[in-house]
Design a protein around this motif. Structure first.
Motif, PDB file in Angstrom:
ATOM      1  N   PHE A 274    -146.472  37.023  70.431  1.00 18.20           N
ATOM      2  CA  PHE A 274    -145.460  36.616  71.413  1.00 18.20           C
ATOM      3  C   PHE A 274    -144.264  36.034  70.682  1.00 18.20           C
ATOM      4  O   PHE A 274    -144.433  35.309  69.704  1.00 18.20           O
ATOM      5  N   VAL A 275    -143.095  36.376  71.155  1.00 16.12           N
ATOM      6  CA  VAL A 275    -141.873  35.844  70.556  1.00 16.12           C
ATOM      7  C   VAL A 275    -141.053  35.219  71.683  1.00 16.12           C
ATOM      8  O   VAL A 275    -140.632  35.918  72.614  1.00 16.12           O
ATOM      9  N   LYS A 276    -140.876  33.926  71.612  1.00  9.40           N
ATOM     10  CA  LYS A 276    -140.109  33.253  72.672  1.00  9.40           C
ATOM     11  C   LYS A 276    -138.629  33.445  72.413  1.00  9.40           C
ATOM     12  O   LYS A 276    -138.154  33.178  71.304  1.00  9.40           O
ATOM     13  N   ILE A 277    -137.906  33.906  73.427  1.00 13.60           N
ATOM     14  CA  ILE A 277    -136.477  34.138  73.199  1.00 13.60           C
ATOM     15  C   ILE A 277    -135.600  33.335  74.168  1.00 13.60           C
ATOM     16  O   ILE A 277    -134.381  33.377  74.076  1.00 13.60           O
ATOM     17  N   GLN A 278    -136.236  32.631  75.099  1.00 18.69           N
ATOM     18  CA  GLN A 278    -135.421  31.952  76.130  1.00 18.69           C
ATOM     19  C   GLN A 278    -136.211  30.766  76.668  1.00 18.69           C
ATOM     20  O   GLN A 278    -137.441  30.784  76.665  1.00 18.69           O
ATOM     21  N   ASP A 279    -135.504  29.759  77.129  1.00 22.55           N
ATOM     22  CA  ASP A 279    -136.152  28.594  77.742  1.00 22.55           C
ATOM     23  C   ASP A 279    -135.378  28.224  79.012  1.00 22.55           C
ATOM     24  O   ASP A 279    -134.224  28.607  79.175  1.00 22.55           O
TER      25      ASP A 279
END
Ligand code: F3S
Length: 439
Positions: free
Chosen positions: A145-150
């Motif tokens: 998983f790659v988090k790209i936004q919050d």
């Protein structure tokens, strides 16, 4: 060597952040042990999405304290953000780390040693900075998983997340790419782009959209598959869907968060689309991809959901035929508009509605998988297991359908082609490797 045990509650973004914090512990010489063991430090990355999630978060903190009364107990994440100073009074907790403070973990540990500083929570409503956290390894061997936004600006009536996570913040393309490259160098071939509200990616950046990120990740050597986290219909314009279809590495597997198939319920939920738009979005995806796997979340028993409204949801779901549905019973969360609504639905009605939808989900899923019988599919192998005295290698197709192949040879992290022959009693597709892959 000091030991640390971490536990994650809640969503995929939280799991990602827990893995990132685990790497910080490792860099500081800690040995990571399982949560069941006696550790020197326990970190619980909490969730606050429902009253029940709050309760579970508290339970895990108390469980850690019980396991080792001398341990340093750290509570991090959304429940900390929501419960704030109240949680400071709880003797089970030593350090509180709110959202957008997790990257400071090493400094926090140092300050605890020096001055016993314990409280790292700030008001998220004014936060404009994406907090850079990253990981280079993950629990699985093939998919990362790659988090790209919050953050989220949607304010759905049932959801506390905009208050715990704050406003939309996007990660820079260069940071995304350096993480994806590191993961690829460590052998990961599949990247799952995720966020709290992925649709909003780029709205706070200049000149970088979600499609730009997808295209750039597809150009990273070694990445052979890209999946997307949950999306909403509004982003699925003609231009966007045609753009997606041109990215060969993008898996035809789309999770579209529906929540309800009734316009009146959607309105009360403060969702920003109606069923007509949702239907059009599914059609668009079906016209640009060959039998894409469409999956969704549906909530039953939202306050005021009448039998007639539920019947509308049911018939809409029958029309769409999702490959898989995650069915949730509405669960109250203090501080949300839905919690203050009258006409809360009794638990037994929610259970009945949920059972009806789960049955439909199983039928649709079976039908979708049956269509793959007799076909040759590409599978990224993930693990081996022994079933009925035989060794099986198991992985997923591009559509995220599980496929098993009998083979003693370990195939983990190999991309193979499988002739699908049959379906086992538990609904898993079984097949044999094609001749080329047997070598
Ligand atoms: Fe829970 Fe926070 Fe995720 S409330 S679902 S951990 S964004």
């Amino acid at each position: 060597m000091k030991t640390a045990a971490l536990h994650s509650l809640g969503c995929k973004v939280n799991s990602y952040e827990t893995e990132a914090m685990q790497e910080i512990f490792t860099e500081h010489g800690y040995e990571i042990v399982s949560f069941e063991e006696r550790a020197d430090v326990y970190l619980i990355n909490t969730c606050s999405v429902t009253n029940m999630a709050d309760r579970k978060s508290r339970q895990m903190l108390h469980r850690a304290r019980k396991q080792n009364p001398e341990a340093l107990i750290i509570a991090a994440g959304c429940y900390v953000q929501a419960a704030g100073e109240e949680l400071l009074k709880d003797p089970a907790v030593d350090i509180l780390i709110g959202n957008n403070e997790k990257a400071g973990l090493s400094k926090i540990l140092r300050e605890w040693e020096e001055s016993r500083r314990a409280f790292y929570v700030h008001d998220m409503s004014h936060e404009r900075q994406y907090e850079e956290l990253n990981h280079s390894r993950t629990a699985g061997h093939t998919r990362a998983f790659v988090k790209i936004q919050d953050g989220c600006d949607q304010f759905c009536a049932y959801c506390i997340i905009p208050y715990t996570r704050g406003r939309v913040r996007s990660r820079s393309l260069s940071d995304i790419l350096s993480e994806v490259k590191a993961l690829s160098e460590n052998g990961y071939q599949e990247a799952v782009l995720t966020g709290i509200h992925l649709d909003s990616y780029g709205t706070d950046l200049e000149g970088c959209s979600l499609l730009d990120v997808i295209r750039a990740v597809a150009d990273v050597d070694g990445i052979r598959r890209i999946r997307l986290g949950s999306l909403e219909p509004r982003i699925m314009t003609d231009e966007f869907v045609h753009g997606l279809a041109e990215v060969e590495k993008l898996c035809p597997h789309f999770h579209l968060s529906l929540q309800s198939g009734c316009d009146a319920t959607l309105k009360r939920m403060n969702r920003k689309y109606d069923t007509q738009q949702f239907y059009a979005c599914c059609e668009r995806l079906r016209s640009c991809f060959d039998s894409p796997a469409l999956t969704t979340d549906v909530m039953v028993g939202f306050p005021g959901e009448t039998e007639e409204e539920f019947a509308q949801t049911l018939s809409f779901l029958k029309e769409i035929r999702f490959y898989e549905m995650h069915v949730f019973k509405y669960s109250r969360r203090k501080g949300t508009r839905a919690d203050r609504m009258e006409q809360q639905i009794p638990e037994q009605i929610k259970t009945r509605r949920s059972e009806i939808l789960l049955k439909l989900s199983e039928e649709n899923s079976l039908r979708y998988r049956e269509r793959l019988l007799g076909k040759t599919v590409e599978v990224l192998m993930e693990e081996a297991c022994i079933l009925h005295g035989r060794t099986w290698q198991i992985g997923h197709t591009r559509e995220y359908v599980k496929v098993a192949v009998p083979s003693e040879t370990p195939l983990t992290n190999r991309m193979v082609r499988v002739n699908v022959e049959q379906m086992s009693e538990n609904g898993m597709l079984c097949g044999v490797l094609t001749n080329a892959d047997r070598k």
